[in-house]
Design a protein around this motif. Sequence first.
Motif, PDB file in Angstrom:
ATOM      1  N   TRP A  31       0.858  -1.188   0.000  1.00  0.00           N
ATOM      2  CA  TRP A  31       0.000   0.000   0.000  1.00  0.00           C
ATOM      3  C   TRP A  31       0.890   1.233   0.000  1.00  0.00           C
ATOM      4  CZ3 TRP A  31      -3.684   1.882   4.443  1.00  0.00           C
ATOM      5  CH2 TRP A  31      -4.547   2.848   3.931  1.00  0.00           C
ATOM      6  N   SER A  33       0.825   4.939  -0.760  1.00  0.00           N
ATOM      7  CA  SER A  33      -0.093   6.035  -1.040  1.00  0.00           C
ATOM      8  C   SER A  33       0.089   7.152  -0.039  1.00  0.00           C
ATOM      9  CB  SER A  33      -1.543   5.548  -1.018  1.00  0.00           C
ATOM     10  OG  SER A  33      -1.918   5.224   0.300  1.00  0.00           O
ATOM     11  N   ASP A 109     -10.444   5.972  -4.159  1.00  0.00           N
ATOM     12  CA  ASP A 109     -10.907   4.763  -4.827  1.00  0.00           C
ATOM     13  C   ASP A 109     -11.276   3.713  -3.783  1.00  0.00           C
ATOM     14  OD1 ASP A 109     -11.228   2.387  -6.245  1.00  0.00           O
ATOM     15  OD2 ASP A 109      -9.499   2.736  -7.538  1.00  0.00           O
ATOM     16  N   ARG A 112     -10.251   0.063  -4.424  1.00  0.00           N
ATOM     17  CA  ARG A 112      -8.815  -0.179  -4.190  1.00  0.00           C
ATOM     18  C   ARG A 112      -8.509  -0.208  -2.702  1.00  0.00           C
ATOM     19  NH1 ARG A 112      -3.778  -0.704  -5.524  1.00  0.00           N
ATOM     20  NH2 ARG A 112      -2.157   0.805  -5.072  1.00  0.00           N
TER      21      ARG A 112
END
Length: 139
Positions: A31, A33, A109, A112
Motif C-alpha cells: 500500500w 499512497s 478509490d 482499491r
Amino acid sequence: MQAELATDDWLTAFQEAINESSTYHQAGERWDSRLGLAFLADEQHDDNRYVVLELREGRCERAEFVTADEFERSTYRLAGPWTRWQQLANGRLEPLKAIVLKRIEVVGDLLRIAGFLPAAKALLECACSVTKHSDEPAT
C-alpha cells in the motif's frame, strides 16, 4: 507514549507506532499512497487540523500536519469532526460503522482501498495505542 489526539506529540508517536508495527508492515507492504486525515471543528474544538501520512512498503515515511490544500491532494482522505476521531481512537465507534453512517467521510478509490482493509485496521490500532483516552460518550 500516549498523547492527546492530533497534537505534535501524538503525530510523532503515531508514526513511530506504525513503523514499529509488524502487523502494519506485513499488511501495508504493497500500500504505497498518501493518506490524509482531517480533524474538523466541532462543539469541542474550534479549529481544523490536517495530517498527511506517506505510506510506502509497510512503513510511514512522513507524518506531518499540512494545509487544507495539501490534504486535498492526498490519494485517500478521511475527514470527520474531532469528536468522531476521539470515539474511533477510544474504540467506541467501529470504523466500518463510522464510514457507512457517514460519520467519517472517505474520499478515494473505495474498491482499491478495500483491498487494504487489514492495513487500515493496523493503522487504526496504532492510532489507538498512542491516543490518550477520554470519557467521551459513544454516539
